[in-house]
Design an enzyme around this catalytic site. Structure first.
Site, PDB file in Angstrom:
ATOM      1  N   HIS A 190      45.953   4.488 -20.095  1.00 26.10           N
ATOM      2  CA  HIS A 190      46.721   3.656 -21.034  1.00 26.10           C
ATOM      3  C   HIS A 190      47.835   4.484 -21.682  1.00 26.10           C
ATOM      4  CE1 HIS A 190      43.534   0.583 -20.812  1.00 26.10           C
ATOM      5  NE2 HIS A 190      44.454  -0.231 -21.284  1.00 26.10           N
ATOM      6  N   LYS A 206      47.948   4.054 -27.608  1.00 24.62           N
ATOM      7  CA  LYS A 206      46.590   3.476 -27.721  1.00 24.62           C
ATOM      8  C   LYS A 206      45.706   4.370 -28.573  1.00 24.62           C
ATOM      9  CE  LYS A 206      42.952   1.273 -25.028  1.00 24.62           C
ATOM     10  NZ  LYS A 206      42.865   0.088 -25.922  1.00 24.62           N
TER      11      LYS A 206
END
Ligand SMILES: NC(=O)c1ccc[n+]([C@@H]2O[C@H](COP(=O)([O-])OP(=O)(O)OC[C@H]3O[C@@H](n4cnc5c(N)ncnc54)[C@H](O)[C@@H]3O)[C@@H](O)[C@H]2O)c1
Length: 247
Positions: free
Chosen positions: A138, A142
């Protein structure tokens, strides 16, 4: 069908775009911070004439928001995460007063992916030469790891592969135990979410991978689910919606 969007942040704005594309009417946008939203509070005024509210707000607001939707008799697509430990409370609150559909991941592709991984895991349960593992990547903004989606994939692997009993998410400074599966997370760049399950044998690797290109998949899934929910009462998960398509 008149739609309200609660939480006019990254997801809320994408959902409005998808509704526009599909010719659906957004009568209300609600956000306690975003100036560009039509209303700042979830109440009788902002929910007036609304059939379905699509909620992508904050985890700590979820329960109070749900109680307001029940009070005002408005159906709900609940995209906000972080309240799933209160599922019993929510189930009791919702009863059959309104239609309520929730998911930790509204992407249709990811929900299909879950089913592919489950089917594959059932197969590999019979072939112990193939060792399962999972990684996810990700973007650098995040805040948590592993991703909620990786946790859901991990749960499927552990449910379906009898010889595996435990997922390990931390860095391994030892040999992995025979009954463990490693779930690794990588952070950086602009990835919207890549999840890969591998089944590795001494002679080959089978990899099943999902890559999200943007957040639009979540928004499209949520709007499709809102159309499906319209007119239904009770608590549903995204699985009920996917099952209905499978027939
Ligand atoms: N289920 C899914 O498929 C999926 C996909 C992406 C994100 N999410 C979840 O959706 C939520 C929102 O994500 P985002 O990226 O759009 O966040 P975001 O921070 O961009 O937007 C959230 C917005 O909600 C507003 N808000 C918070 N509480 C509110 C309340 N009580 N009333 C009115 N407005 C309120 C905030 O002011 C903010 O503008 C998060 O919980 C995230 O984990 C779920």
């Amino acid at each position: 069908m008149n739609i309200a969007i609660a939480g006019y942040g990254r997801m809320g704005k994408k959902i409005e775009m998808v509704c526009r594309e599909k010719g659906l009417t957004v009568v209300s946008t609600i956000d306690m911070m975003a100036q560009e939203a039509k209303y700042s509070e979830i109440n009788a005024e902002s929910l007036s004439g609304v059939d379905v509210v699509i909620d992508f707000t904050y985890p700590d607001a979820a329960l109070e928001n749900i109680s307001k939707y029940v009070h005002h008799g408005v159906d709900v697509i609940m995209g906000t995460t972080g309240w799933f430990d209160k599922m019993e409370e929510v189930t009791a609150m919702v009863g059959d007063t309104i239609g309520f559909l929730w998911s930790g991941n509204f992407s249709t592709g990811v929900n299909i992916y879950f089913r592919i991984v489950r089917a594959a895991s059932k197969l590999f349960d019979r072939f112990p030469d193939y060792d399962p593992m999972l990684y996810e990547i990700h973007h650098n903004q995040k805040k948590d790891s592993p991703s909620g989606t990786a946790e859901m994939i991990g749960a499927i692997l552990l449910e379906e592969i009898g010889r595996k009993n435990r997922g390990v998410t931390e860095k391994l400074d030892r040999q992995i135990a025979e009954d463990e599966i490693h779930f690794a997370s990588m952070r950086g760049g602009h990835y919207h979410g890549t999840h890969s399950v591998q089944f590795d044998s001494p002679v080959d690797t089978i990899e099943i991978k999902h890559t999200a290109r943007n957040r639009e998949g979540f928004a499209r899934g949520a709007v499709d689910a809102a159309q499906w929910l319209h007119g239904k009462k009770g608590l549903f998960s995204i699985d009920d919606y996917i099952d209905s398509i499978m027939g």
